[in-house]
Motif scaffolding. Structure first.
Motif, PDB file in Angstrom:
ATOM      1  N   SER A   1      36.754  49.720  48.182  1.00  0.00           N
ATOM      2  CA  SER A   1      36.841  48.663  47.168  1.00  0.00           C
ATOM      3  C   SER A   1      36.020  49.019  45.934  1.00  0.00           C
ATOM      4  O   SER A   1      36.482  48.855  44.793  1.00  0.00           O
ATOM      5  CB  SER A   1      36.343  47.329  47.731  1.00  0.00           C
ATOM      6  N   GLU A   2      34.807  49.498  46.155  1.00  0.00           N
ATOM      7  CA  GLU A   2      33.954  49.875  45.032  1.00  0.00           C
ATOM      8  C   GLU A   2      34.545  51.060  44.272  1.00  0.00           C
ATOM      9  O   GLU A   2      34.561  51.070  43.044  1.00  0.00           O
ATOM     10  CB  GLU A   2      32.542  50.189  45.514  1.00  0.00           C
TER      11      GLU A   2
ATOM     12  N   THR B   1      37.434  49.849  42.227  1.00  0.00           N
ATOM     13  CA  THR B   1      36.968  49.049  41.090  1.00  0.00           C
ATOM     14  C   THR B   1      36.519  49.952  39.953  1.00  0.00           C
ATOM     15  O   THR B   1      36.903  49.747  38.793  1.00  0.00           O
ATOM     16  CB  THR B   1      35.829  48.108  41.533  1.00  0.00           C
TER      17      THR B   1
ATOM     18  N   TYR C   1      39.524  51.698  38.344  1.00  0.00           N
ATOM     19  CA  TYR C   1      40.309  50.781  37.514  1.00  0.00           C
ATOM     20  C   TYR C   1      39.605  50.512  36.182  1.00  0.00           C
ATOM     21  O   TYR C   1      40.230  50.543  35.130  1.00  0.00           O
ATOM     22  CB  TYR C   1      40.555  49.461  38.259  1.00  0.00           C
ATOM     23  N   ILE C   2      38.308  50.259  36.242  1.00  0.00           N
ATOM     24  CA  ILE C   2      37.560  49.972  35.004  1.00  0.00           C
ATOM     25  C   ILE C   2      37.575  51.179  34.079  1.00  0.00           C
ATOM     26  O   ILE C   2      37.766  51.035  32.862  1.00  0.00           O
ATOM     27  CB  ILE C   2      36.123  49.514  35.329  1.00  0.00           C
TER      28      ILE C   2
ATOM     29  N   PHE D   1      38.537  44.331  34.501  1.00  0.00           N
ATOM     30  CA  PHE D   1      38.807  44.513  35.925  1.00  0.00           C
ATOM     31  C   PHE D   1      39.814  43.474  36.360  1.00  0.00           C
ATOM     32  O   PHE D   1      39.719  42.306  35.987  1.00  0.00           O
ATOM     33  CB  PHE D   1      37.521  44.355  36.746  1.00  0.00           C
TER      34      PHE D   1
ATOM     35  N   HIS E   1      41.203  41.726  39.637  1.00  0.00           N
ATOM     36  CA  HIS E   1      41.143  41.468  41.067  1.00  0.00           C
ATOM     37  C   HIS E   1      42.570  41.208  41.551  1.00  0.00           C
ATOM     38  O   HIS E   1      43.349  40.541  40.868  1.00  0.00           O
ATOM     39  CB  HIS E   1      40.251  40.254  41.347  1.00  0.00           C
TER      40      HIS E   1
ATOM     41  N   ARG F   1      41.892  38.746  36.050  1.00  0.00           N
ATOM     42  CA  ARG F   1      41.048  39.621  35.246  1.00  0.00           C
ATOM     43  C   ARG F   1      39.628  39.077  35.089  1.00  0.00           C
ATOM     44  O   ARG F   1      39.416  37.885  34.895  1.00  0.00           O
ATOM     45  CB  ARG F   1      41.667  39.826  33.872  1.00  0.00           C
TER      46      ARG F   1
ATOM     47  N   ALA G   1      32.937  41.429  37.482  1.00  0.00           N
ATOM     48  CA  ALA G   1      33.345  42.448  38.458  1.00  0.00           C
ATOM     49  C   ALA G   1      32.167  42.815  39.356  1.00  0.00           C
ATOM     50  O   ALA G   1      32.328  42.912  40.585  1.00  0.00           O
ATOM     51  CB  ALA G   1      33.885  43.690  37.745  1.00  0.00           C
TER      52      ALA G   1
ATOM     53  N   LEU H   1      31.739  42.227  43.358  1.00  0.00           N
ATOM     54  CA  LEU H   1      31.365  43.253  44.334  1.00  0.00           C
ATOM     55  C   LEU H   1      30.243  42.761  45.239  1.00  0.00           C
ATOM     56  O   LEU H   1      30.250  43.000  46.444  1.00  0.00           O
ATOM     57  CB  LEU H   1      30.970  44.555  43.633  1.00  0.00           C
TER      58      LEU H   1
ATOM     59  N   HIS I   1      31.699  40.051  47.564  1.00  0.00           N
ATOM     60  CA  HIS I   1      32.541  40.747  48.532  1.00  0.00           C
ATOM     61  C   HIS I   1      31.659  41.420  49.586  1.00  0.00           C
ATOM     62  O   HIS I   1      31.931  41.348  50.790  1.00  0.00           O
ATOM     63  CB  HIS I   1      33.417  41.764  47.784  1.00  0.00           C
TER      64      HIS I   1
END
Length: 184
Positions: A54-55, A58, A61-62, A142, A144, A149, A155, A159, A162
């Motif tokens: 996930s990290e 992330t 994507y960023i 970001f 999700h 967004r 974001a 994290l 999460h």
């Protein structure tokens, strides 16, 4: 500069959570990391693998969104509401299906390998925060999979939320293992 400091403080809080969990897990026998909570449930290694994936996703994507910051909107009231709602859901006892975009978490990596992956991810996150253009810190960079967004701060907050959600899952796994007589 105030927003970057707020983002760095959120990152430091996320890092503190990682260190605390690693200190707890460092005391465990390696064979316990691959025992699932129950049939068709995840093991600790799978939870950690999911968090690491996930990290990593992330950050990827960023970084991709950074290539077109001029086309991205700014943090607004709706993103704040979505962020708070997501936090509330992650704090609740509700369980979610993993987004299809993420790879199935592995049970093959050792705890040491997973710790190394977290170190690398966190180093990239910190570098991203420190090098992100000041004028774009409040942009919605970001996305999700379910909540939409978010800004960089939102974001990082996600994290952490999460991570907290899955620490509860790790605690359930440890309790299940203990109840089966496999833990100390």
């Amino acid at each position: 500069m105030a927003l970057r400091n707020e983002i760095l403080m959120a990152f430091d809080s996320l890092e503190d959570k990682r260190r605390n969990l690693e200190e707890r897990l460092d005391l465990m026998d390696a064979e316990l990391f691959v025992i699932p909570e129950a049939n068709k449930k995840w093991s600790i290694n799978q939870v950690l693998s999911h968090l690491s994936n996930s990290e990593f996703g992330t950050v990827r994507y960023i970084k991709k969104k950074m290539l077109g910051l001029d086309t991205v909107g700014k943090r607004d009231f709706a993103s704040k509401v979505r962020s708070k709602l997501l936090k509330w859901l992650l704090d609740s006892p509700v369980r979610f299906k993993m987004p299809k975009q993420l790879p199935e978490p592995s049970n093959e990596y050792s705890f040491e390998k997973l710790k190394s992956q977290f170190e690398k991810n966190r180093s990239e996150i910190k570098d991203l925060i420190e090098t992100f253009p000041e004028e774009s810190l409040d942009k919605l960079i970001f996305k999700h999979p379910f909540a939409g967004r978010f800004s960089l701060l939102q974001a990082i907050t996600f994290l952490e939320d999460h991570y907290n959600h899955h620490v509860k899952q790790i605690d359930r796994i440890l309790k299940a293992i203990e109840n089966r007589g496999k833990l100390g």
